[in-house]
Design a protein around this motif. Structure first.
Motif, PDB file in Angstrom:
ATOM      1  N   SER A 119      -7.906   4.835  -6.566  1.00 21.56           N
ATOM      2  CA  SER A 119      -8.244   5.489  -5.530  1.00 21.56           C
ATOM      3  C   SER A 119      -7.567   4.900  -4.268  1.00 21.56           C
ATOM      4  O   SER A 119      -7.009   3.876  -4.431  1.00 21.56           O
ATOM      5  CB  SER A 119      -9.867   5.206  -5.264  1.00 21.56           C
ATOM      6  OG  SER A 119      -9.949   4.122  -4.953  1.00 21.56           O
ATOM      7  N   GLU A 120      -7.437   5.513  -2.992  1.00 21.88           N
ATOM      8  CA  GLU A 120      -6.771   4.966  -2.052  1.00 21.88           C
ATOM      9  C   GLU A 120      -7.385   3.822  -1.507  1.00 21.88           C
ATOM     10  O   GLU A 120      -6.788   2.865  -1.069  1.00 21.88           O
ATOM     11  CB  GLU A 120      -6.718   6.050  -0.821  1.00 21.88           C
ATOM     12  CG  GLU A 120      -5.746   7.381  -1.234  1.00 21.88           C
ATOM     13  CD  GLU A 120      -5.615   8.316  -0.147  1.00 21.88           C
ATOM     14  OE1 GLU A 120      -6.097   8.042   1.002  1.00 21.88           O
ATOM     15  OE2 GLU A 120      -5.048   9.144  -0.271  1.00 21.88           O
TER      16      GLU A 120
ATOM     17  N   LEU B 156       0.904   4.133  -3.078  1.00 21.07           N
ATOM     18  CA  LEU B 156       0.718   5.546  -2.650  1.00 21.07           C
ATOM     19  C   LEU B 156       1.887   6.545  -3.155  1.00 21.07           C
ATOM     20  O   LEU B 156       1.466   7.595  -3.536  1.00 21.07           O
ATOM     21  CB  LEU B 156       0.287   5.510  -1.145  1.00 21.07           C
ATOM     22  CG  LEU B 156      -0.842   4.995  -0.563  1.00 21.07           C
ATOM     23  CD1 LEU B 156      -0.970   5.221   0.750  1.00 21.07           C
ATOM     24  CD2 LEU B 156      -2.144   5.980  -1.383  1.00 21.07           C
TER      25      LEU B 156
ATOM     26  N   LYS C 174       1.484   6.601  -6.807  1.00 22.42           N
ATOM     27  CA  LYS C 174       0.470   7.629  -6.951  1.00 22.42           C
ATOM     28  C   LYS C 174       0.719   9.203  -6.871  1.00 22.42           C
ATOM     29  O   LYS C 174       0.535  10.018  -7.842  1.00 22.42           O
ATOM     30  CB  LYS C 174      -0.627   7.348  -6.020  1.00 22.42           C
ATOM     31  CG  LYS C 174      -2.156   8.141  -6.321  1.00 22.42           C
ATOM     32  CD  LYS C 174      -3.026   7.732  -5.279  1.00 22.42           C
ATOM     33  CE  LYS C 174      -4.261   8.517  -5.635  1.00 22.42           C
ATOM     34  NZ  LYS C 174      -4.770   8.255  -6.846  1.00 22.42           N
ATOM     35  N   THR C 175       1.636   9.391  -5.906  1.00 18.94           N
ATOM     36  CA  THR C 175       1.784  10.802  -5.512  1.00 18.94           C
ATOM     37  C   THR C 175       3.280  11.361  -6.258  1.00 18.94           C
ATOM     38  O   THR C 175       3.531  12.566  -6.139  1.00 18.94           O
ATOM     39  CB  THR C 175       2.067  11.164  -3.957  1.00 18.94           C
ATOM     40  OG1 THR C 175       3.287  10.396  -3.518  1.00 18.94           O
ATOM     41  CG2 THR C 175       0.920  10.765  -3.274  1.00 18.94           C
TER      42      THR C 175
ATOM     43  N   ILE D 271      -6.328   1.197  -3.649  1.00 18.70           N
ATOM     44  CA  ILE D 271      -4.780   0.795  -3.399  1.00 18.70           C
ATOM     45  C   ILE D 271      -4.877  -0.178  -2.137  1.00 18.70           C
ATOM     46  O   ILE D 271      -4.180  -1.324  -2.312  1.00 18.70           O
ATOM     47  CB  ILE D 271      -3.998   1.892  -3.134  1.00 18.70           C
ATOM     48  CG1 ILE D 271      -3.829   2.559  -4.499  1.00 18.70           C
ATOM     49  CG2 ILE D 271      -2.573   1.617  -2.191  1.00 18.70           C
ATOM     50  CD1 ILE D 271      -3.048   4.016  -4.426  1.00 18.70           C
ATOM     51  N   LYS D 272      -5.588   0.190  -1.207  1.00 14.06           N
ATOM     52  CA  LYS D 272      -5.578  -0.512   0.243  1.00 14.06           C
ATOM     53  C   LYS D 272      -6.141  -2.126  -0.072  1.00 14.06           C
ATOM     54  O   LYS D 272      -5.699  -2.847   0.316  1.00 14.06           O
ATOM     55  CB  LYS D 272      -6.520   0.176   1.278  1.00 14.06           C
ATOM     56  CG  LYS D 272      -6.452  -0.736   2.468  1.00 14.06           C
ATOM     57  CD  LYS D 272      -7.397   0.144   3.513  1.00 14.06           C
ATOM     58  CE  LYS D 272      -6.701   1.430   4.007  1.00 14.06           C
ATOM     59  NZ  LYS D 272      -5.567   0.842   4.771  1.00 14.06           N
TER      60      LYS D 272
ATOM     61  N   GLU E 198       0.769  -1.065  -0.119  1.00 10.36           N
ATOM     62  CA  GLU E 198       0.195   0.044   0.055  1.00 10.36           C
ATOM     63  C   GLU E 198       0.795   1.427  -0.005  1.00 10.36           C
ATOM     64  O   GLU E 198       0.725   2.169  -0.752  1.00 10.36           O
ATOM     65  CB  GLU E 198      -0.759  -0.030   1.144  1.00 10.36           C
ATOM     66  CG  GLU E 198      -1.993   1.220   1.461  1.00 10.36           C
ATOM     67  CD  GLU E 198      -2.661   1.343   2.620  1.00 10.36           C
ATOM     68  OE1 GLU E 198      -3.373   2.137   2.741  1.00 10.36           O
ATOM     69  OE2 GLU E 198      -2.637   0.231   3.272  1.00 10.36           O
TER      70      GLU E 198
END
Length: 210
Positions: free
Chosen positions: A195-196, A172, A175-176, A199-200, A168
Protein backbone atom coordinates in the motif's frame (compact mmCIF):
# COMPACT_ATOMS: atom_id res chain seq x y z
CA UNK A 1 12.88 -5.58 -0.95
CA UNK A 2 12.75 -9.29 -1.62
CA UNK A 3 14.83 -10.13 -4.66
CA UNK A 4 15.22 -6.42 -5.42
CA UNK A 5 17.26 -5.21 -8.31
CA UNK A 6 19.36 -8.37 -8.67
CA UNK A 7 21.92 -8.19 -11.47
CA UNK A 8 21.40 -11.43 -13.33
CA UNK A 9 24.62 -13.09 -14.43
CA UNK A 10 24.48 -14.78 -17.82
CA UNK A 11 26.41 -17.94 -18.67
CA UNK A 12 28.48 -17.63 -21.83
CA UNK A 13 28.74 -20.30 -24.45
CA UNK A 14 32.52 -20.21 -24.15
CA UNK A 15 33.19 -19.80 -20.43
CA UNK A 16 36.89 -20.54 -20.72
CA UNK A 17 37.42 -17.78 -23.26
CA UNK A 18 35.19 -15.41 -21.30
CA UNK A 19 37.20 -16.01 -18.16
CA UNK A 20 40.39 -15.20 -20.01
CA UNK A 21 39.21 -11.69 -20.83
CA UNK A 22 40.86 -9.10 -18.58
CA UNK A 23 38.53 -7.11 -16.37
CA UNK A 24 37.88 -3.56 -17.54
CA UNK A 25 39.94 -1.07 -15.55
CA UNK A 26 38.36 1.83 -13.76
CA UNK A 27 39.79 5.28 -13.23
CA UNK A 28 38.10 7.08 -10.35
CA UNK A 29 40.13 10.23 -11.03
CA UNK A 30 38.69 10.45 -14.54
CA UNK A 31 35.30 9.72 -13.05
CA UNK A 32 35.70 12.64 -10.69
CA UNK A 33 36.49 14.95 -13.58
CA UNK A 34 33.35 13.89 -15.42
CA UNK A 35 31.24 14.10 -12.28
CA UNK A 36 32.45 17.64 -11.60
CA UNK A 37 31.16 18.70 -15.01
CA UNK A 38 28.04 16.58 -15.49
CA UNK A 39 26.74 15.37 -12.13
CA UNK A 40 27.71 17.92 -9.49
CA UNK A 41 24.70 20.22 -9.80
CA UNK A 42 22.26 17.55 -8.64
CA UNK A 43 24.36 14.98 -6.81
CA UNK A 44 27.07 17.23 -5.31
CA UNK A 45 30.82 16.89 -5.71
CA UNK A 46 31.04 13.95 -3.30
CA UNK A 47 27.78 12.22 -4.21
CA UNK A 48 25.90 13.42 -1.14
CA UNK A 49 23.01 15.16 -2.87
CA UNK A 50 21.65 18.19 -0.99
CA UNK A 51 18.10 17.67 -2.28
CA UNK A 52 15.77 14.75 -1.54
CA UNK A 53 14.53 14.25 -5.14
CA UNK A 54 18.11 13.42 -6.15
CA UNK A 55 19.57 10.25 -4.61
CA UNK A 56 22.75 10.10 -2.60
CA UNK A 57 25.31 8.22 -4.71
CA UNK A 58 28.22 8.22 -2.28
CA UNK A 59 29.17 4.74 -1.15
CA UNK A 60 26.79 2.96 -3.52
CA UNK A 61 28.04 -0.17 -5.26
CA UNK A 62 29.78 0.88 -8.51
CA UNK A 63 28.22 -1.99 -10.48
CA UNK A 64 24.76 -0.79 -9.50
CA UNK A 65 25.52 2.84 -10.36
CA UNK A 66 26.94 1.83 -13.71
CA UNK A 67 23.87 -0.24 -14.52
CA UNK A 68 21.57 2.69 -13.78
CA UNK A 69 23.62 5.01 -15.98
CA UNK A 70 23.49 2.47 -18.78
CA UNK A 71 19.75 2.06 -18.36
CA UNK A 72 19.15 5.81 -18.60
CA UNK A 73 20.82 5.88 -22.03
CA UNK A 74 18.52 4.82 -24.83
CA UNK A 75 19.97 2.49 -27.50
CA UNK A 76 19.58 3.74 -31.08
CA UNK A 77 15.95 3.47 -32.13
CA UNK A 78 14.78 2.14 -28.77
CA UNK A 79 13.50 3.44 -25.45
CA UNK A 80 15.76 3.60 -22.43
CA UNK A 81 15.28 0.80 -19.90
CA UNK A 82 14.88 3.46 -17.22
CA UNK A 83 13.16 6.51 -18.63
CA UNK A 84 14.04 9.88 -17.12
CA UNK A 85 14.29 12.98 -19.33
CA UNK A 86 16.84 14.73 -17.11
CA UNK A 87 19.14 11.75 -16.73
CA UNK A 88 18.79 10.88 -20.40
CA UNK A 89 20.36 14.22 -21.23
CA UNK A 90 23.12 13.77 -18.68
CA UNK A 91 24.24 10.38 -19.99
CA UNK A 92 23.72 11.02 -23.70
CA UNK A 93 27.40 11.75 -24.36
CA UNK A 94 28.91 9.36 -21.82
CA UNK A 95 30.72 6.26 -23.05
CA UNK A 96 30.60 2.98 -21.16
CA UNK A 97 34.09 3.72 -19.82
CA UNK A 98 32.88 7.14 -18.64
CA UNK A 99 30.01 5.51 -16.79
CA UNK A 100 32.30 2.92 -15.24
CA UNK A 101 34.67 5.64 -14.04
CA UNK A 102 31.94 7.89 -12.66
CA UNK A 103 30.45 4.91 -10.82
CA UNK A 104 33.87 4.05 -9.39
CA UNK A 105 34.36 7.61 -8.17
CA UNK A 106 31.01 7.99 -6.46
CA UNK A 107 31.23 4.49 -5.04
CA UNK A 108 34.50 5.44 -3.36
CA UNK A 109 33.02 8.44 -1.57
CA UNK A 110 31.77 8.40 2.02
CA UNK A 111 28.02 8.51 2.51
CA UNK A 112 26.59 11.21 4.74
CA UNK A 113 23.46 9.32 5.77
CA UNK A 114 20.01 10.70 6.31
CA UNK A 115 18.02 10.14 9.49
CA UNK A 116 14.43 9.09 9.97
CA UNK A 117 12.29 12.14 10.71
CA UNK A 118 9.28 10.36 12.24
CA UNK A 119 9.79 7.75 14.94
CA UNK A 120 6.19 6.56 14.66
CA UNK A 121 6.36 6.13 10.90
CA UNK A 122 9.76 4.46 11.10
CA UNK A 123 8.46 2.02 13.72
CA UNK A 124 5.71 0.91 11.33
CA UNK A 125 8.25 0.63 8.55
CA UNK A 126 10.56 -1.46 10.71
CA UNK A 127 7.94 -4.19 11.04
CA UNK A 128 7.47 -4.43 7.30
CA UNK A 129 11.19 -4.13 6.55
CA UNK A 130 12.08 -6.96 8.91
CA UNK A 131 9.05 -9.22 8.66
CA UNK A 132 7.14 -8.31 5.51
CA UNK A 133 3.37 -8.66 5.31
CA UNK A 134 2.32 -12.30 5.17
CA UNK A 135 -1.32 -11.43 4.53
CA UNK A 136 -0.58 -9.59 1.29
CA UNK A 137 2.51 -11.51 0.22
CA UNK A 138 4.99 -8.67 0.75
CA UNK A 139 8.42 -10.12 1.47
CA UNK A 140 10.72 -8.64 4.10
CA UNK A 141 13.06 -6.03 2.64
CA UNK A 142 15.83 -7.31 4.90
CA UNK A 143 15.88 -10.59 3.00
CA UNK A 144 17.77 -8.96 0.12
CA UNK A 145 18.92 -5.55 1.31
CA UNK A 146 20.15 -6.87 4.65
CA UNK A 147 19.10 -6.02 8.21
CA UNK A 148 21.01 -2.73 8.08
CA UNK A 149 20.13 -1.85 4.48
CA UNK A 150 23.70 -2.39 3.29
CA UNK A 151 22.70 -4.48 0.26
CA UNK A 152 24.87 -7.09 -1.45
CA UNK A 153 27.47 -6.10 -4.09
CA UNK A 154 26.46 -7.16 -7.58
CA UNK A 155 22.93 -8.05 -6.48
CA UNK A 156 21.03 -5.58 -4.31
CA UNK A 157 21.80 -1.87 -3.79
CA UNK A 158 22.49 -0.17 -0.50
CA UNK A 159 19.40 1.73 0.67
CA UNK A 160 20.43 2.70 4.21
CA UNK A 161 20.79 6.42 4.80
CA UNK A 162 19.10 7.31 1.51
CA UNK A 163 16.50 10.08 1.36
CA UNK A 164 13.12 8.70 2.42
CA UNK A 165 11.40 10.80 -0.22
CA UNK A 166 13.57 9.29 -2.95
CA UNK A 167 13.02 5.73 -1.75
CA UNK A 168 9.29 6.36 -1.61
CA UNK A 169 9.30 7.79 -5.13
CA UNK A 170 11.13 4.76 -6.53
CA UNK A 171 8.85 2.27 -4.78
CA UNK A 172 5.82 4.09 -6.17
CA UNK A 173 7.41 4.01 -9.63
CA UNK A 174 7.94 0.27 -9.34
CA UNK A 175 4.37 -0.14 -8.08
CA UNK A 176 2.88 1.68 -11.06
CA UNK A 177 5.36 0.23 -13.55
CA UNK A 178 6.78 3.61 -14.57
CA UNK A 179 10.16 2.27 -13.48
CA UNK A 180 10.78 -1.11 -15.02
CA UNK A 181 14.52 -1.76 -15.10
CA UNK A 182 14.42 -4.32 -12.31
CA UNK A 183 15.55 -7.75 -13.56
CA UNK A 184 12.63 -10.16 -13.97
CA UNK A 185 10.24 -7.60 -12.52
CA UNK A 186 11.45 -8.35 -9.01
CA UNK A 187 10.82 -4.96 -7.43
CA UNK A 188 7.62 -4.41 -9.39
CA UNK A 189 6.28 -7.66 -8.01
CA UNK A 190 7.04 -6.60 -4.44
CA UNK A 191 5.89 -2.99 -4.70
CA UNK A 192 2.64 -3.95 -6.43
CA UNK A 193 1.55 -5.69 -3.22
CA UNK A 194 2.42 -2.74 -0.99
CA UNK A 195 0.00 0.00 0.00
CA UNK A 196 1.11 3.61 -0.33
CA UNK A 197 1.13 3.84 3.46
CA UNK A 198 3.45 0.83 3.69
CA UNK A 199 5.75 2.33 1.07
CA UNK A 200 6.00 5.60 2.98
CA UNK A 201 6.69 3.82 6.25
CA UNK A 202 9.38 1.46 4.96
CA UNK A 203 11.10 4.34 3.13
CA UNK A 204 11.18 6.33 6.37
CA UNK A 205 12.69 3.39 8.26
CA UNK A 206 15.33 2.63 5.62
CA UNK A 207 16.50 6.24 5.59
CA UNK A 208 17.51 5.92 9.23
CA UNK A 209 19.39 2.64 8.90
CA UNK A 210 23.16 2.50 9.36
Amino acid sequence: MKRALALVAGIGLLPCLAAAQPAAKTDAAKGQQIASQVCVACHAADGNSPAAPNPKLAGQFPDYLRKQLQNFKAPPGKKAERENPVMAGMVANLSDDDMRNVAAFYGSQKLKPETAKSKELAARGQKLYRGGNIATGVAACAGCHGPEGAGIPGQYPRISGQYAAYLELQLLAFKTGTRANDPNGMMRGVAARMSEAEIKAVAEYASGLR
